[in-house]
Scaffold this motif. Structure first.
Motif, short mmCIF file in Angstrom:
data_model
loop_
_atom_site.label_atom_id
_atom_site.label_comp_id
_atom_site.label_asym_id
_atom_site.label_seq_id
_atom_site.Cartn_x
_atom_site.Cartn_y
_atom_site.Cartn_z
N ASN A 95 59.20 23.84 30.71
CA ASN A 95 58.45 24.92 31.38
C ASN A 95 57.72 23.73 32.53
OD1 ASN A 95 56.37 26.42 32.11
ND2 ASN A 95 56.24 27.42 30.08
N ASP B 216 56.11 25.26 35.75
CA ASP B 216 54.59 25.29 35.41
C ASP B 216 54.12 25.04 35.08
OD1 ASP B 216 55.99 26.54 37.70
OD2 ASP B 216 56.65 28.83 36.63
N ASN C 144 53.68 20.96 36.31
CA ASN C 144 52.99 20.42 37.16
C ASN C 144 52.00 21.16 36.93
OD1 ASN C 144 55.23 19.98 38.15
ND2 ASN C 144 56.17 22.39 39.14
#
Length: 163
Positions: free
Chosen positions: A127, A129, A132
């Protein structure tokens, strides 16, 4: 009885005897009394983490040469986590792949998955997102996103999450 079934029954008995020692594992058992190769587990988010209050169901498939090969485990309840694919529930955890050893049990493997929730590894994400946010150092944003998804997906009284 074949060696795999014998091992799985021993693991089930051991887990049931020690269940109270691991409150993060709500359930760990065969999904069907007739088939020991399909298991299910339910884990709870640990206190003082953004996952607190959530419950996640896991699907566990036992290979025919278990424990020489690891079980295939995935999240059934959607979870937002850097090391879990949001749509498929696939888990990126070394012990489910290259670091597996027959010394691991289903209980110890589910405990490792539970610990992964509060100890993500953003350098090997499924994942991006979520990863990050951690890689950028945005802990507040990451934890807010996790809490939101936990409340939306893992604290509901619906068919995917029998609370």
């Amino acid at each position: 009885m074949d060696p795999v079934s014998r091992r799985l029954l021993k693991e089930l008995n051991d887990y049931q005897r020690e269940a109270k020692t691991h409150p993060e594992i709500i359930e760990l058992c065969p999904a069907d009394d007739e088939d020991l190769t399909q298991w299910r587990a339910t884990i709870a988010g640990l206190n003082n983490t953004p996952f607190q209050g959530g419950l996640w169901n896991l699907e566990i498939k036992i290979p025919h040469n278990y424990p020489m090969q690891p079980p295939v485990i995935k999240f059934v309840t959607p979870i937002c986590h850097p090391n879990v694919h949001f749509k498929t529930g696939e888990i990126c955890l070394d012990l489910l792949k290259t670091a597996w050893s027959p010394a691991w049990t289903l209980k110890s493997t589910v405990l490792a998955i539970s610990l992964l929730l509060s100890n993500p590894e953003p350098s090997s994400p499924l994942n991006c997102d979520a990863a990050n946010l951690l890689r950028c150092g945005d802990i507040v944003g990451y934890e807010s996103m996790i809490r939101m998804y936990t409340q939306l997906l893992a604290m509901n009284d619906d068919d995917s999450n029998p609370n």
